[in-house]
Design an enzyme around this catalytic site. Structure first.
Site, short mmCIF file in Angstrom:
data_model
loop_
_atom_site.label_atom_id
_atom_site.label_comp_id
_atom_site.label_asym_id
_atom_site.label_seq_id
_atom_site.Cartn_x
_atom_site.Cartn_y
_atom_site.Cartn_z
N GLU A 88 -10.31 6.60 5.53
CA GLU A 88 -9.14 6.16 6.29
C GLU A 88 -9.10 6.85 7.66
OE1 GLU A 88 -5.55 5.79 4.02
OE2 GLU A 88 -6.62 5.08 2.26
N ASP A 105 0.85 -1.18 0.00
CA ASP A 105 0.00 0.00 0.00
C ASP A 105 0.90 1.24 0.00
OD1 ASP A 105 -2.28 1.58 0.06
OD2 ASP A 105 -3.24 0.44 1.66
#
Length: 774
Positions: free
Chosen positions: A540, A336
């Site tokens: 997030e 990521d």
């Protein structure tokens, strides 16, 4: 057309499970664009007819032929993924037109193997055609300027439709799809997203999220399918198949993310390290990823966090022992965002960047999403090789996987798409699929006195709440921008207010309350008030919620509406269950999740009875703040305090319908089974009401006794059954041994899972049957 152009637009050799690509549109595009698809002549040192350019050659030969021609620098570049913004404008974050010098740095000098558009990183004017032109431009530069003419993989987070593209259909977020309990819907949504992605030239979709949701405080809770590993894994597997078999303008790779344990942050905040037992990791956290990987996923993205003191990006156990050796995964593993560098800068398990790269690559990482610094990656991995930290053989393994994926996707033959067709393929596409998904995701949790569906006699309906006419928050995060729809941007779709106005029968007045006081005043002579509450869109860490509850002003509004004594239906637009507090107890409660562009229609479909609600909670709804994390598989113990056991306000699997269902019987194919046997269960169900409907049929198992703690109940199979009013049907469900297997041993149990012997009680509705495993 030059021979070198023809060479690169031939059909690729078919891969099992992949379809050949339509050639007509690509040929027209290549000619009309004055050979935009042209590839520079293969250099003399490669030979006149190198095997890797022959689409009829066996795949292994093509891969190995290309690999052996590559320099170490070219191989290193293939393992890097750079953000497109590093080639636009000021080559920082400005976006805009491409800057040739920066394209040269990224694609030629450092031979980057992949480019991505993170949330909001697109063309200056956000249209599908401009996206396709942007991606074609990147691809053209890579093919024409790399020595061996290697195309790039282009990635994007299309997690609920092609959600970065203005005008693309925005689907429900995964948490809503989880509430459908419908693998077919998850697959159809994935396929639709893939077709839209492909139409804009993109070949790599960073979806689905296979993390099981375990903590309502976590900011990415809404990106999951639910808290149960079987349900989440089944839907993720279906999404993988939908994405990779969509039949669009290009092949598209799916990504199982975020492997593994990402959804278990120790304090509920995104990316905080997890600390879990090996038993919990194996029995609860890993199965959903495994199901999606076994569905044939081309790629896997690694958890940004750490598990048991080891960053996942540097975990040889996760990336090699489990993923490759135990599960047999052969595809590409990608990190990521900036997670390789984080091994040095955040986790401090590496003294410098080359050491961080070495730890990740040796753990099993194939490609680093290091979006800012192509030169830094090239220098860092080269330094790691020079210092003996990474072998060239290990690099060859990763590059072979990356090249294989590019060949399998057909990128050497079909690097481009026809940008002139992108708008027609993307704008407003598959709204019927979006509406079906949103309809099936609606979960009716309260219907006291049969307040719903709205009676035809209703003359006045008041619609209140700030989320009633708010399409942006209805779509949620990862919509056009990373944190949600940017200010000043309008996306197409239908709000709840608009949906109610469209669906209300002639003669019914629909009044929008402008303020809380106006809502109370209008409600006093209304037949029904629909109050729409929720939470703001975010993504997030910004979406973390230490107190996942309805805001005080919204609670006060609903409380005041209840005090009018008139019927009130609460609609919740949110990415997680919210503790309702003073807002609890209205006659109707409908959980709509983040239903996307068709959410307003879907809410109205249920309110007015056009759709018989079939959604069921895929997560648990806590009563009070402080009950997080909450999930129905809480293990038994000697605890006895208030709410210390599983005490949800609305439990996993809850949901009402406008008809009545019954489970008439459940029977096993045999009263005994072996530890490696699949158990067949026949479940007879009936619609005993007056309306047709879709019944979700879950089957749970419990253990009268077990060697290791077992939850009071565990989902082992499920299906959806359409029933006409008065109809009965018998369905067969299979329970494979993998669903019953647990990690044996003591506190240090870490061995292979196995099925314990003993009795297993299977339950559907209030019917049970017992199977003895020997």
């Amino acid at each position: 057309m030059p021979a070198n152009v023809r060479r690169f637009i031939r059909r690729p050799a078919s891969r099992p499970g992949r379809r050949d690509l339509p050639l007509k549109g690509l040929l027209a595009f290549a000619v009309a664009a004055a050979c935009v698809a042209a590839v520079a002549a293969v250099p003399a040192q490669a030979g006149d007819n190198p095997t890797y350019t022959n689409p009829n050659a066996p795949l292994d030969l093509r891969v190995h032929d290309l690999l052996k021609r590559m320099t170490l620098a070219e191989k290193i570049g293939q393992m890097d993924q750079i953000s497109v913004v590093r080639m636009q404008g000021d080559c920082q974050w400005s976006g805009g037109d491409f800057t040739p010098s920066c394209m040269k740095t990224v694609l030629e000098d450092n031979a980057a193997g992949s480019i991505l558009s993170g949330g909001g990183a697109g063309p200056a004017v956000n249209t599908p055609a401009n996206w396709a032109t942007m991606v074609n431009t990147v691809q053209k530069y890579a093919v024409e300027h790399s020595r061996l003419h290697i195309p790039v993989l282009y990635g994007v987070d299309a997690v609920h439709g092609h959600n970065n593209v203005l005008g693309a259909t925005i689907f429900p977020q995964e948490i809503g799809l989880g509430a459908t309990w419908d693998p077919a819907v998850a697959g159809d949504v994935g396929a639709s997203a893939a077709r839209a992605v492909a139409a804009t030239g993109i070949d790599w979709n960073f979806a689905p999220v296979a993390d099981p949701s375990r903590d309502q405080r976590w900011g990415r809770y809404y990106e999951t399918y639910g808290e149960d590993p079987l349900l989440a894994g089944t839907l993720a597997a279906s999404a993988v198949k939908g994405i990779q078999h969509a039949g669009g303008a290009k092949n598209v790779a799916a990504t199982v993310k975020h492997f593994a344990g990402y959804s278990e942050p120790s304090n509920g905040h995104d990316r905080v390290p997890a600390d879990v037992s090996m038993r919990y990791l194996q029995d609860t956290l890993l199965p959903s990823y495994k199901a999606a990987v076994r569905a044939g996923a081309d790629t896997v993205m690694v958890n940004s966090g750490a598990v048991n003191g080891i960053p996942a990006t540097a975990s040889h156990y996760l990336l090699t022992d489990v993923l490759r050796r135990q599960w047999g995964f052969q595809g590409v593993v990608v990190s990521d965002w900036q997670d390789v560098r984080a091994l040095q800068t955040s986790y401090h398990i590496a003294a410098d960047y080359p050491e961080a790269i070495a730890k990740a690559v040796n753990a099993g990482l194939d490609m680093a999403m290091e979006p800012y610094d192509a030169q830094g990656w090239s220098d860092g991995l080269k330094a790691a090789v020079d210092r003996g930290l990474v072998s060239v053989k290990r690099i060859d393994q990763s590059v072979e996987r990356i090249l294989r994926l590019k060949f399998e996707l057909g990128l050497f033959e079909h690097p481009y798409v026809d940008a002139s067709k992108a708008d027609a393929a993307v704008l407003g596409a598959d709204t019927s699929v979006a509406r079906r998904a949103a309809d099936e995701s609606q979960v009716l949790l309260r219907n006291d006195g049969g307040v719903l569906p709205v009676p035809s006699s209703a003359k006045k309906i008041v619609v209140a709440g700030s989320y009633a006419d708010d399409l942006n928050d209805q779509a949620g995060g990862w919509t056009i921008g990373w944190q949600g729809v940017p200010d000043g941007v309008k996306i197409p779709g239908t709000t709840v207010l608009q949906g109610i106005k469209e669906a209300a029968p002639a003669g019914t007045q629909v009044v929008q309350a402008k303020t809380a006081d106006d809502a109370v005043a209008q409600a006093k002579d209304a037949d029904l008030t629909v109050v729409v509450v929720g939470e703001k869109a975010a993504a997030e860490g910004a979406a973390d919620s230490p107190r996942p509850e309805l805001s005080a002003d919204q609670q006060a509004l609903v409380k005041s509406l209840k005090a009018t004594g008139k019927p009130v239906v609460t609609v919740v637009i949110a990415g997680r269950p919210l503790v309702l507090g003073d807002a609890d107890g209205t006659q109707g409660l409908l959980m709509s999740w983040l239903p996307g562009a068709e959410g307003g229609h879907a809410v109205a479909d249920v309110l007015f009875g056009k759709v018989n609600p079939s959604g069921r909670l895929s997560v648990s709804w806590p009563k009070d703040i402080g009950d997080e994390p909450m999930y129905y598989q809480q293990l038994p113990g000697t605890n006895s305090g208030p709410e210390s056991s599983y005490a949800a306000d609305y439990p996993f699997g809850a949901g009402l319908s406008y008809t009545d269902y019954a489970v008439d019987s459940v029977a096993a194919g045999s009263a005994t089974a072996g530890t490696h046997s699949t158990i067949d269960l026949k479940v007879t169900v009936s619609d005993t009401g007056s309306r047709d409907g879709d019944m979700v049929v879950p089957v749970y198992v419990s253990r009268p006794s077990s060697d290791v703690l077992a939850p009071p109940t565990k989902l082992v199979a499920f299906t959806r059954v359409h029933l006409a009013a008065g109809q009965s049907r018998t369905v067969t469900l299979k329970v494979p041994p993998s669903v019953l297997a647990v990690t044996p041993g003591d506190l240090d149990g870490a061995g292979r899972q196995q099925v314990e012997t003993g009795d297993y009680v299977f339950k559907a509705g209030d019917r049970t049957t017992t199977v003895t495993v020997r």
